[in-house]
Design a protein around this motif. Structure first.
Motif, PDB file in Angstrom:
ATOM      1  N   HIS A   1       0.833  -1.205   0.000  1.00  0.00           N
ATOM      2  CA  HIS A   1       0.000   0.000   0.000  1.00  0.00           C
ATOM      3  C   HIS A   1       0.871   1.260   0.000  1.00  0.00           C
ATOM      4  N   ALA A   2       1.976   1.231   0.743  1.00  0.00           N
ATOM      5  CA  ALA A   2       2.874   2.385   0.780  1.00  0.00           C
ATOM      6  C   ALA A   2       3.456   2.658  -0.596  1.00  0.00           C
ATOM      7  N   ALA A   3       3.819   1.599  -1.322  1.00  0.00           N
ATOM      8  CA  ALA A   3       4.378   1.763  -2.664  1.00  0.00           C
ATOM      9  C   ALA A   3       3.329   2.299  -3.641  1.00  0.00           C
ATOM     10  N   GLU A   4       2.114   1.796  -3.502  1.00  0.00           N
ATOM     11  CA  GLU A   4       1.052   2.210  -4.427  1.00  0.00           C
ATOM     12  C   GLU A   4       0.689   3.682  -4.268  1.00  0.00           C
ATOM     13  N   LYS A   5       0.949   4.241  -3.079  1.00  0.00           N
ATOM     14  CA  LYS A   5       0.710   5.670  -2.885  1.00  0.00           C
ATOM     15  C   LYS A   5       1.613   6.511  -3.789  1.00  0.00           C
ATOM     16  N   TYR A   6       2.724   5.916  -4.201  1.00  0.00           N
ATOM     17  CA  TYR A   6       3.650   6.591  -5.121  1.00  0.00           C
ATOM     18  C   TYR A   6       3.446   6.101  -6.556  1.00  0.00           C
ATOM     19  N   ASN A   7       2.331   5.413  -6.784  1.00  0.00           N
ATOM     20  CA  ASN A   7       2.000   4.860  -8.100  1.00  0.00           C
ATOM     21  C   ASN A   7       3.041   3.857  -8.584  1.00  0.00           C
ATOM     22  N   VAL A   8       3.598   3.129  -7.643  1.00  0.00           N
ATOM     23  CA  VAL A   8       4.569   2.077  -7.962  1.00  0.00           C
ATOM     24  C   VAL A   8       3.886   0.736  -7.669  1.00  0.00           C
ATOM     25  N   PRO A   9       3.541  -0.033  -8.694  1.00  0.00           N
ATOM     26  CA  PRO A   9       2.825  -1.301  -8.487  1.00  0.00           C
ATOM     27  C   PRO A   9       3.758  -2.413  -8.011  1.00  0.00           C
ATOM     28  N   VAL A  10       3.250  -3.267  -7.150  1.00  0.00           N
ATOM     29  CA  VAL A  10       4.012  -4.394  -6.625  1.00  0.00           C
ATOM     30  C   VAL A  10       3.678  -5.646  -7.418  1.00  0.00           C
ATOM     31  N   ALA A  11       4.719  -6.364  -7.853  1.00  0.00           N
ATOM     32  CA  ALA A  11       4.515  -7.552  -8.675  1.00  0.00           C
ATOM     33  C   ALA A  11       4.302  -8.797  -7.845  1.00  0.00           C
ATOM     34  N   ARG A  12       4.953  -8.859  -6.669  1.00  0.00           N
ATOM     35  CA  ARG A  12       4.889 -10.109  -5.923  1.00  0.00           C
ATOM     36  C   ARG A  12       5.096  -9.887  -4.430  1.00  0.00           C
ATOM     37  N   MET A  13       4.363 -10.689  -3.618  1.00  0.00           N
ATOM     38  CA  MET A  13       4.537 -10.717  -2.172  1.00  0.00           C
ATOM     39  C   MET A  13       4.594 -12.175  -1.740  1.00  0.00           C
ATOM     40  N   PRO A  14       5.235 -12.470  -0.607  1.00  0.00           N
ATOM     41  CA  PRO A  14       5.249 -13.849  -0.115  1.00  0.00           C
ATOM     42  C   PRO A  14       3.903 -14.211   0.491  1.00  0.00           C
TER      43      PRO A  14
END
Length: 266
Positions: free
Chosen positions: A113-126
Motif C-alpha cells: 500500500h505504501a508503494a502504491e501511494k507513489y503509483n509504484v505497483p508491486v509484482a509479488r509478495m510472499p
C-alpha cells in the motif's frame, strides 16, 4: 490473499478489562489501536523506536541516479518505501516513473500500500508476510544475473540479500533510514505500571522495537506479562533476548495480530 480472520462485530468487547501496551508510534499503529479499543481494551502507547535519516545519502543517491541499471527493487518495510521514494522525488523525480517500471517485490500488504501511494505497483509478495518468506519466494525465482536494488533500514536483516546472492543475483543495499532509541521515552511510567501489574499484554512489531524496549525496561519486569508479536522474525528476536513469546501473528497486518490476541484469550 491470506486469511486474517475477522474480529468480532461492533458491540462485542472480549478484551474489556485488558490493558495492552503498543510499542509503536500512534500514527503508525492507528488501525491496530482502533481495533483494540473497539474490542474493549485499554491501550497505552509507548513508542520504542525513532526513525531518522541515514548518516549519509550518498549510496542511495548514487542508486537513484543509476536506477536504469536495476531490474527489480526489494521493499521490506513501509518506512523503506516512504524514505526511498521521498528521497527519489527530491533527487531525481523522473526516477520514480522508472522505478514503477521495475519488478517490485514487497514483504506484505502494508508495504504494498505504501508503494502504491507513489503509483509504484508491486509484482509479488510472499504468502507469509516477513523477510524470511520473501527470501524463500525470491530464491525460487529465476534471479541469476539480475540486479536488485534493496533500500532498507540500518537494522534490516540479511536473509533477502543472502538468498539472492546464493542464486547468483547482484544486490545493491542502500540505507534509507536508521532506527534509534527514542531520546525522550517515558520509560519510568511503563516500569511503574509493569511493577504494579497494570499491563496485561505487550505488542511488538519488529526486532528493533524489542531490543530498544529491553534497553529501557528491565527484563524481570516482563514476568507474567503476555507478549504478542508480528511475524516469525520478530518472535525469534524476542526469544534470542530471553523474552518469552505467547502470541505470533502469521501475517503482518493489524487485523491478524488482533485476531491472534483474541484467539489467545478465548
Amino acid at each position: 490473499m491470506p486469511n486474517t480472520q475477522e474480529t468480532p462485530p461492533p458491540g462485542q468487547t472480549p478484551l474489556l478489562g485488558k490493558t495492552i501496551l503498543v510499542t509503536r508510534a500512534r500514527e503508525q499503529a492507528a488501525d491496530f489501536i482502533k481495533l483494540l479499543e473497539q474490542l474493549g481494551a485499554a491501550v497505552i502507547v509507548f513508542p520504542t523506536i525513532q526513525i531518522v535519516a541515514p548518516k549519509s545519502w550518498d549510496s542511495c543517491d548514487k542508486a537513484i541516479d543509476n536506477i536504469e541499471a536495476y531490474e527489480a527493487i526489494i521493499l521490506t518495510s513501509a518506512n523503506a518505501v516512504e524514505k526511498f521514494f521521498s528521497r527519489m522525488q527530491q533527487v531525481r523525480s523522473s526516477a520514480l516513473q522508472l522505478a514503477a517500471e521495475k519488478t517490485i517485490y514487497a514483504v506484505g500488504e502494508k508495504t504494498r500500500h505504501a508503494a502504491e501511494k507513489y503509483n509504484v505497483p508491486v509484482a509479488r509478495m510472499p504468502d507469509v508476510y516477513d523477510s524470511k518468506h520473501l527470501a524463500v519466494a525470491l530464491s525460487r525465482s529465476d534471479v541469476a544475473g539480475k540486479r536488485f536494488l534493496f533500500p532498507k533500514g540500518n537494522l534490516a536483516g540479511e536473509a533477502v540479500t543472502f538468498a539472492l546472492q546464493e542464486h547468483n543475483a547482484i544486490v545493491d543495499e542502500v540505507i534509507v533510514y536508521e532506527t534509534v532509541l527514542p531520546s525522550s521515552a517515558d520509560a519510568e511510567t511503563i516500569e511503574r505500571k509493569l511493577g504494579e501489574k497494570g499491563i496485561d499484554l505487550i505488542t511488538f512489531f519488529s526486532p528493533s522495537s524489542i531490543a530498544n524496549f529491553l534497553a529501557m525496561i528491565p527484563l524481570e519486569l516482563m514476568n507474567d506479562r503476555i507478549v504478542a508479536v508480528i511475524g516469525s522474525t520478530t518472535a525469534a528476536s524476542a526469544r534470542n533476548l530471553s523474552l518469552p513469546v505467547h502470541i505470533v501473528a502469521e501475517h503482518a497486518t493489524s487485523a491478524n495480530l488482533v485476531a491472534s490476541i483474541l484467539r489467545y484469550y478465548e
